[in-house]
Design an enzyme around this catalytic site. Sequence first.
Site, PDB file in Angstrom:
ATOM      1  N   LEU A 130      28.510  -1.161 130.491  1.00 28.05           N
ATOM      2  CA  LEU A 130      28.485   0.302 130.568  1.00 28.05           C
ATOM      3  C   LEU A 130      27.078   0.791 130.917  1.00 28.05           C
ATOM      4  CD1 LEU A 130      29.985   3.022 130.069  1.00 28.05           C
ATOM      5  CD2 LEU A 130      29.295   2.852 127.682  1.00 28.05           C
ATOM      6  N   GLN A 283      11.294  -5.709  86.130  1.00 28.65           N
ATOM      7  CA  GLN A 283      12.263  -4.613  86.305  1.00 28.65           C
ATOM      8  C   GLN A 283      12.073  -3.897  87.648  1.00 28.65           C
ATOM      9  OE1 GLN A 283      12.149  -0.989  83.844  1.00 28.65           O
ATOM     10  NE2 GLN A 283      14.230  -1.493  83.217  1.00 28.65           N
ATOM     11  N   GLN A 342       9.945  -7.942 101.379  1.00 29.34           N
ATOM     12  CA  GLN A 342       9.004  -7.579 100.316  1.00 29.34           C
ATOM     13  C   GLN A 342       9.246  -8.420  99.048  1.00 29.34           C
ATOM     14  OE1 GLN A 342       6.627  -5.506 100.963  1.00 29.34           O
ATOM     15  NE2 GLN A 342       5.676  -5.442  98.956  1.00 29.34           N
ATOM     16  N   GLY A 345       7.535 -11.655  99.080  1.00 28.37           N
ATOM     17  CA  GLY A 345       6.076 -11.637  99.219  1.00 28.37           C
ATOM     18  C   GLY A 345       5.656 -12.256 100.553  1.00 28.37           C
ATOM     19  N   GLU A 369      25.609   0.046 120.991  1.00 28.32           N
ATOM     20  CA  GLU A 369      26.879   0.799 120.869  1.00 28.32           C
ATOM     21  C   GLU A 369      26.616   2.265 120.506  1.00 28.32           C
ATOM     22  OE1 GLU A 369      30.499  -0.610 119.840  1.00 28.32           O
ATOM     23  OE2 GLU A 369      30.119  -2.641 120.507  1.00 28.32           O
TER      24      GLU A 369
HETATM   25  C1  LIG Z   1      20.270  -6.249 122.401  1.00 30.47           C
HETATM   26  C2  LIG Z   1      21.040  -5.173 123.120  1.00 30.47           C
HETATM   27  C3  LIG Z   1      22.329  -5.448 123.552  1.00 30.47           C
HETATM   28  C4  LIG Z   1      23.048  -4.482 124.258  1.00 30.47           C
HETATM   29  N1  LIG Z   1      24.289  -4.795 124.729  1.00 30.47           N
HETATM   30  C5  LIG Z   1      24.926  -3.912 125.562  1.00 30.47           C
HETATM   31  C6  LIG Z   1      26.150  -4.282 126.216  1.00 30.47           C
HETATM   32  O1  LIG Z   1      26.689  -5.374 126.003  1.00 30.47           O
HETATM   33  N2  LIG Z   1      26.713  -3.392 127.066  1.00 30.47           N
HETATM   34  C7  LIG Z   1      26.166  -2.188 127.330  1.00 30.47           C
HETATM   35  O2  LIG Z   1      26.747  -1.441 128.123  1.00 30.47           O
HETATM   36  N3  LIG Z   1      25.008  -1.801 126.722  1.00 30.47           N
HETATM   37  C8  LIG Z   1      24.383  -2.634 125.859  1.00 30.47           C
HETATM   38  N4  LIG Z   1      23.190  -2.277 125.241  1.00 30.47           N
HETATM   39  C9  LIG Z   1      22.608  -0.975 125.572  1.00 30.47           C
HETATM   40  C10 LIG Z   1      22.601   0.014 124.415  1.00 30.47           C
HETATM   41  O3  LIG Z   1      23.878   0.488 124.167  1.00 30.47           O
HETATM   42  C11 LIG Z   1      21.590   1.111 124.805  1.00 30.47           C
HETATM   43  O4  LIG Z   1      20.289   0.541 124.714  1.00 30.47           O
HETATM   44  C12 LIG Z   1      21.704   2.331 123.918  1.00 30.47           C
HETATM   45  O5  LIG Z   1      22.917   3.010 124.155  1.00 30.47           O
HETATM   46  C13 LIG Z   1      20.531   3.299 124.116  1.00 30.47           C
HETATM   47  O6  LIG Z   1      20.297   3.559 125.474  1.00 30.47           O
HETATM   48  P1  LIG Z   1      18.820   3.446 126.059  1.00 30.47           P
HETATM   49  O7  LIG Z   1      18.283   2.130 125.672  1.00 30.47           O
HETATM   50  O8  LIG Z   1      18.875   3.789 127.500  1.00 30.47           O
HETATM   51  O9  LIG Z   1      17.987   4.542 125.283  1.00 30.47           O
HETATM   52  P2  LIG Z   1      17.864   6.102 125.664  1.00 30.47           P
HETATM   53  O10 LIG Z   1      19.223   6.654 125.895  1.00 30.47           O
HETATM   54  O11 LIG Z   1      16.852   6.251 126.731  1.00 30.47           O
HETATM   55  O12 LIG Z   1      17.297   6.676 124.300  1.00 30.47           O
HETATM   56  C14 LIG Z   1      15.894   6.759 123.999  1.00 30.47           C
HETATM   57  C15 LIG Z   1      15.761   7.529 122.690  1.00 30.47           C
HETATM   58  O13 LIG Z   1      16.279   8.864 122.853  1.00 30.47           O
HETATM   59  C16 LIG Z   1      17.243   9.132 121.843  1.00 30.47           C
HETATM   60  N5  LIG Z   1      18.293  10.025 122.382  1.00 30.47           N
HETATM   61  C17 LIG Z   1      18.966   9.894 123.560  1.00 30.47           C
HETATM   62  N6  LIG Z   1      19.867  10.878 123.674  1.00 30.47           N
HETATM   63  C18 LIG Z   1      19.772  11.646 122.562  1.00 30.47           C
HETATM   64  C19 LIG Z   1      20.424  12.841 122.084  1.00 30.47           C
HETATM   65  N7  LIG Z   1      21.408  13.430 122.782  1.00 30.47           N
HETATM   66  N8  LIG Z   1      20.023  13.341 120.890  1.00 30.47           N
HETATM   67  C20 LIG Z   1      19.050  12.762 120.164  1.00 30.47           C
HETATM   68  N9  LIG Z   1      18.391  11.635 120.554  1.00 30.47           N
HETATM   69  C21 LIG Z   1      18.759  11.091 121.739  1.00 30.47           C
HETATM   70  C22 LIG Z   1      17.806   7.760 121.470  1.00 30.47           C
HETATM   71  O14 LIG Z   1      18.400   7.762 120.178  1.00 30.47           O
HETATM   72  C23 LIG Z   1      16.546   6.894 121.552  1.00 30.47           C
HETATM   73  O15 LIG Z   1      15.837   7.011 120.346  1.00 30.47           O
HETATM   74  C24 LIG Z   1      22.469  -3.202 124.504  1.00 30.47           C
HETATM   75  C25 LIG Z   1      21.172  -2.934 124.030  1.00 30.47           C
HETATM   76  C26 LIG Z   1      20.460  -3.893 123.357  1.00 30.47           C
HETATM   77  C27 LIG Z   1      19.066  -3.570 122.896  1.00 30.47           C
END
Ligand SMILES: Cc1cc2nc3c(=O)[nH]c(=O)nc-3n(C[C@H](O)[C@H](O)[C@H](O)COP(=O)(O)OP(=O)(O)OC[C@H]3O[C@@H](n4cnc5c(N)ncnc54)[C@H](O)[C@@H]3O)c2cc1C
Length: 387
Positions: A130, A283, A342, A345, A369
């Site tokens: 996606l 504790q 933590q 340690g 996701e």
């Molecule tokens: C290890 C790994 C495996 C993955 N596997 C898959 C996969 O198999 N298939 C696939 O399709 N994708 C996959 N992904 C992609 C993943 O779903 C995206 O990285 C994720 O959806 C965020 O998109 P981005 O990295 O472009 O961040 P961005 O969309 O650029 O976000 C950057 C920042 O802006 C914030 N942000 C963006 N929009 C908003 C909003 N409307 N309101 C508030 N904050 C917002 C985000 O929370 C984030 O903090 C994977 C990612 C990783 C790291």
Amino acid sequence: MKGDTPPTFALSDVQREFRETLRAFCEDKVAPHAAEVDRNAEFPWKSFEACREMQLPALGVPEAFGGAGADSVTQAIMIEELARVCASTALSILISKLGTLPLLNWGSEELRREYLPRVATGESQMSYCLSEADAGSDAAAMRARAVRDGDDYILTGTKYWITNAGISDLYIVFAKTEPHAGGRGISCFLVEKDWGVHIAKHEDKLGLRGSPTGAVALDEVRVPGSNRIGEEGQGFTVAMHTLDRSRPAVAAQAVGIAQGAIDAAAGYMKERHAFGGPIADFQGLRFMLADMAMRNEAARVLVYTACGMVDHDPTGELTKFSAMCKAFASDAAMAVTVDAVQLLGGYGYTKDFPVERYLRDAKVTQIYEGTNQVQRVVIAREVLKQL
Ligand SMILES: Cc1cc2nc3c(=O)[nH]c(=O)nc-3n(C[C@H](O)[C@H](O)[C@H](O)COP(=O)(O)OP(=O)(O)OC[C@H]3O[C@@H](n4cnc5c(N)ncnc54)[C@H](O)[C@@H]3O)c2cc1C
């Protein structure tokens, strides 16, 4: 349907026994390879093959297509137990499950009959394509194109961050059939690797290092029209419908990682001595452990509630509960794993103990996701809608 009571859950005897069996299997066959696949950043083949022998890939596939047709809570228990010892192995199972969801819920009967039995046996693995480099949270901004050519489509574009890139032989690919129609111009396809899928790059990641993440490039790949999933233009709906049903599995992965960290930390607290006794007598540390356990149990309940709704959603609240369990469980896992380090340690900060790996692995559950910011956007929208 407002007014109906949301489903509640109580684990059945069969589900509890399944957890016991899985725990023993994971300790025996998966845990021994976890540190090594993390260190070498290599796919956990030995663990995956053991999972195949246990017929775990079959759990998410209905019996009609060669699977075991397990309910969603049972599948969550499987993911939890795998993640408790090796989050990368858990992801190797859950990513194919993510790939099967569009096929199961939107694919033609022919496509289901052709591909699902292969996934059920573990002979085939799937990826879900996606995201793109400039289209993550804003997935509808994707640029990949699918152009009609007679009965076929020609797909061109690069999907980014794709879990299992290069390992999978089946790729669910979202691409634009109508580039100026936003989310309504996206369609979904099942593409076989041998038709021309290339892996352009592999990421060098902080955590989940046993799970390959890469850029999947398609350069004028010809895909039969019969491999389109759903109607033309329905792809974005397929993608969101799928994520509603797979986020509880990611949340289960987070619960499993956190449980692994809690168990490791509790064991260490009983062994490690300071000031004349086990550190488990302090504790201050007991209260930390109590908070960790409490948070994770709350997350687990939310995960099972959402899983129940995946199978039966009388109140129409799956979208909200799915987002809530994913955000809550992954935030909990992050907090729990930081505290586990933590509790150990200085030793917690080394690779001699697994807790630093749990911490690194937990982080991505807040990101993929849909980031937890995006989950909160979804939750708030659903809450406001209900009023
Ligand atoms: C290890 C790994 C495996 C993955 N596997 C898959 C996969 O198999 N298939 C696939 O399709 N994708 C996959 N992904 C992609 C993943 O779903 C995206 O990285 C994720 O959806 C965020 O998109 P981005 O990295 O472009 O961040 P961005 O969309 O650029 O976000 C950057 C920042 O802006 C914030 N942000 C963006 N929009 C908003 C909003 N409307 N309101 C508030 N904050 C917002 C985000 O929370 C984030 O903090 C994977 C990612 C990783 C790291």
